[in-house]
Design a protein around this motif. Structure first.
Motif, short mmCIF file in Angstrom:
data_model
loop_
_atom_site.label_atom_id
_atom_site.label_comp_id
_atom_site.label_asym_id
_atom_site.label_seq_id
_atom_site.Cartn_x
_atom_site.Cartn_y
_atom_site.Cartn_z
N ILE A 40 46.47 -36.87 33.60
CA ILE A 40 47.36 -37.90 34.36
C ILE A 40 49.37 -37.39 34.17
N ASN A 41 50.27 -37.70 35.48
CA ASN A 41 50.91 -37.15 35.79
C ASN A 41 51.70 -38.39 35.10
N TYR A 42 53.43 -37.98 34.86
CA TYR A 42 54.00 -38.58 33.81
C TYR A 42 55.65 -38.06 33.66
N PRO A 43 56.45 -38.96 34.08
CA PRO A 43 57.66 -38.00 34.92
C PRO A 43 58.52 -37.93 33.62
N MET A 69 53.80 -33.68 32.38
CA MET A 69 55.02 -34.34 32.29
C MET A 69 55.23 -33.43 33.60
N ALA A 70 56.04 -34.52 34.32
CA ALA A 70 56.72 -33.42 35.63
C ALA A 70 57.18 -34.91 36.64
N ASP A 71 58.70 -34.36 36.01
CA ASP A 71 59.49 -35.17 37.84
C ASP A 71 59.01 -34.86 38.96
N ASN A 97 48.98 -38.89 45.42
CA ASN A 97 50.26 -39.05 44.78
C ASN A 97 51.25 -40.52 44.93
N ASN A 98 51.11 -41.06 43.88
CA ASN A 98 51.39 -42.11 43.40
C ASN A 98 52.56 -42.47 42.54
N ALA A 99 53.25 -41.66 42.79
CA ALA A 99 54.34 -41.93 41.70
C ALA A 99 55.43 -43.10 42.90
N GLY A 100 56.10 -43.83 42.06
CA GLY A 100 57.35 -44.65 42.95
C GLY A 100 58.46 -45.48 42.30
N ARG A 116 68.90 -41.85 48.34
CA ARG A 116 68.28 -40.26 47.69
C ARG A 116 67.75 -40.44 46.78
N ARG A 117 67.91 -41.45 46.35
CA ARG A 117 67.14 -41.21 44.92
C ARG A 117 65.38 -41.59 45.25
N VAL A 118 65.04 -42.93 45.89
CA VAL A 118 64.18 -43.27 46.49
C VAL A 118 63.27 -42.13 47.54
N ASP A 120 63.86 -39.34 47.29
CA ASP A 120 63.43 -38.11 46.35
C ASP A 120 62.17 -38.41 45.62
N VAL A 121 61.54 -39.67 45.17
CA VAL A 121 60.31 -39.28 44.98
C VAL A 121 59.62 -40.24 45.20
N HIS A 122 59.79 -40.37 46.17
CA HIS A 122 58.18 -40.89 47.18
C HIS A 122 58.17 -39.97 48.23
N GLY A 194 48.81 -54.21 49.03
CA GLY A 194 50.25 -55.14 49.69
C GLY A 194 50.48 -55.40 48.14
N ALA A 195 50.86 -56.67 47.22
CA ALA A 195 52.08 -57.05 46.71
C ALA A 195 51.05 -57.11 45.55
N THR A 196 51.08 -56.04 44.66
CA THR A 196 50.07 -56.06 43.67
C THR A 196 50.83 -56.11 41.62
N MET A 197 50.28 -56.77 40.99
CA MET A 197 51.03 -57.06 40.03
C MET A 197 50.78 -56.15 39.31
N THR A 198 52.25 -55.09 38.60
CA THR A 198 52.82 -53.92 38.07
C THR A 198 53.15 -54.13 37.63
N PRO A 199 54.52 -52.88 36.99
CA PRO A 199 55.52 -53.43 35.91
C PRO A 199 57.08 -53.39 37.59
P1 NAD Z 1 54.25 -48.92 38.27
O1 NAD Z 1 56.14 -48.74 38.37
O2 NAD Z 1 53.67 -49.19 37.49
O3 NAD Z 1 53.64 -47.14 38.95
C1 NAD Z 1 54.89 -46.36 39.18
C2 NAD Z 1 54.90 -45.05 38.59
O4 NAD Z 1 55.10 -43.69 38.73
C3 NAD Z 1 55.26 -45.18 36.40
O5 NAD Z 1 54.22 -44.77 35.57
C4 NAD Z 1 56.16 -43.98 36.71
O6 NAD Z 1 56.37 -44.03 35.06
C5 NAD Z 1 55.86 -43.13 37.65
N1 NAD Z 1 57.28 -42.54 38.28
C6 NAD Z 1 57.73 -42.56 38.49
N2 NAD Z 1 58.93 -41.79 39.22
C7 NAD Z 1 58.39 -40.96 38.64
C8 NAD Z 1 58.69 -39.34 39.14
N3 NAD Z 1 59.97 -39.35 39.15
N4 NAD Z 1 57.81 -38.27 38.88
C9 NAD Z 1 56.52 -38.75 38.48
N5 NAD Z 1 56.28 -40.10 37.87
C10 NAD Z 1 57.00 -40.63 38.39
O7 NAD Z 1 54.59 -49.62 39.77
P2 NAD Z 1 52.86 -49.68 40.86
O8 NAD Z 1 52.64 -50.51 41.15
O9 NAD Z 1 51.91 -48.99 40.12
O10 NAD Z 1 53.51 -48.52 41.37
C11 NAD Z 1 52.31 -46.89 42.24
C12 NAD Z 1 52.45 -46.57 43.76
O11 NAD Z 1 52.61 -48.16 44.70
C13 NAD Z 1 54.21 -46.17 44.20
O12 NAD Z 1 54.33 -45.84 44.75
C14 NAD Z 1 54.57 -48.09 45.05
O13 NAD Z 1 55.69 -47.91 45.53
C15 NAD Z 1 53.25 -48.04 45.76
N6 NAD Z 1 53.06 -49.91 45.96
C16 NAD Z 1 52.69 -50.79 44.88
C17 NAD Z 1 52.49 -51.80 45.19
C18 NAD Z 1 53.22 -53.41 44.54
O14 NAD Z 1 53.39 -53.94 44.23
N7 NAD Z 1 52.77 -52.82 42.92
C19 NAD Z 1 53.05 -52.07 46.43
C20 NAD Z 1 53.13 -51.25 47.26
C21 NAD Z 1 52.82 -50.07 47.33
#
Ligand code: NAD
Length: 256
Positions: A40-43, A69-71, A97-100, A116-118, A120-122, A194-199
């Motif tokens: 379970i990776n977290y940033p 833990m890793a950014d 690869n899911n972090a976003g 740049r930050r967007v 970089d993360v993606h 598609g659009a998904t209910m998450t934080p």
């Molecule tokens: P979320 O915010 O719940 O999850 C994103 C996770 O990424 C968080 O746990 C956050 O701590 C982690 N994160 C952020 N920056 C990081 C870093 N630098 N290093 C490591 N971890 C990092 O949102 P989500 O909707 O679950 O998003 C997951 C992925 O799905 C993302 O890539 C997002 O772009 C993509 N996505 C989401 C939706 C949507 O509607 N929710 C739609 C299309 C794509």
């Protein structure tokens, strides 16, 4: 009630980036339920408690999970994370690869550092984690990589040019890497939710969410449970002939 997709990941090791919430947490839990041991990776430390909650939920069901833990945009942290995986598990079968991150801004007022930050993360994060994973997967002769794009990479969205550019980069990276892998047993594919209910949607006003929902033929914004099947499938042996593809659970919102 739906029955989830049943795949057998017994004996596999998976690493899910950004797995302390949302889609990543749900995918990690689904992989663990399917028999995989999951990293379970977290940033950063702000996500330690949520990551521990995901691990506790997995362990409560008899699964195995470890936090790391890793950014993902930091080369040294990514390489250290994969060294932890290698020393702990000796193998890595699945990288997700899911972090976003996401925020809305019109281009004319978007700061270069936010663009740049967007990216970089993606995009950089997907590259750094994929590179580190390939070194393990090529060595062991098998593995798979699943990248996370977005349907918005195909259809665009006002206020999200930076985000959609990063997701478009991930799609192109997925295709080229899949070709580069060639005959090796390391499929590389993507999911475009598609659009998904998450934080990540926490700051989106209700009227905007209502507008999004009204345009989705399935009549709802997805729950994470609607999305995980794509990640389960692509991690399974059943997906072995999928290379450089993108599948999009989106309720019919965008027909890719
Ligand atoms: P979320 O915010 O719940 O999850 C994103 C996770 O990424 C968080 O746990 C956050 O701590 C982690 N994160 C952020 N920056 C990081 C870093 N630098 N290093 C490591 N971890 C990092 O949102 P989500 O909707 O679950 O998003 C997951 C992925 O799905 C993302 O890539 C997002 O772009 C993509 N996505 C989401 C939706 C949507 O509607 N929710 C739609 C299309 C794509």
């Amino acid at each position: 009630m739906h029955r989830g997709l049943s795949v057998d990941l017994t004996g596999r090791t998976a690493l899910v980036t950004g797995a302390s919430s949302g889609i990543g947490a749900a995918v990690a839990e689904a992989y663990a339920r399917s028999g995989a041991r999951v990293y379970i990776n977290y940033p950063d430390p702000s996500q330690t408690a949520p990551a521990e909650a995901v691990i506790a939920a997995i362990e409560a069901e008899g699964g195995e999970a470890m936090g790391v833990m890793a950014d993902v945009s930091d080369e040294a942290q990514v390489d250290a994370m994969f060294a932890t995986v290698e020393s702990g598990s000796q193998s890595l079968d699945i990288l997700v690869n899911n972090a976003g991150i996401a925020h809305s801004s019109p281009v004319e007022s978007l700061a270069a550092m936010d663009f740049r930050r967007v990216m970089d993360v993606h995009a950089l994060g997907t590259f750094l984690c994929s590179r580190a994973a390939l070194r393990l997967m090529y060595g062991q002769g098998r593995g798979c990589i699943i990248n996370t794009a977005s349907q918005l990479a195909y259809i665009g969205a006002p206020g999200f040019a930076h985000y959609t550019a990063a997701k478009g980069a991930i799609l192109s990276f997925t295709r080229s890497l899949a070709l580069e892998v060639g005959e090796r047993d390391v499929p590389v594919n993507a999911v475009a939710p598609g659009a998904t209910m998450t934080p990540i949607l926490a700051d989106v006003p209700d009227d905007v969410l209502d507008g999004i929902k009204a345009n989705i033929p399935a009549g709802k914004i997805a729950d994470v449970a609607d999305i995980v099947g794509a990640y389960l499938f692509l991690a399974s042996d059943a997906a072995r002939h999928f290379r450089g593809q993108c599948i999009s659970p989106n309720g019919g919102d965008a027909l890719l």
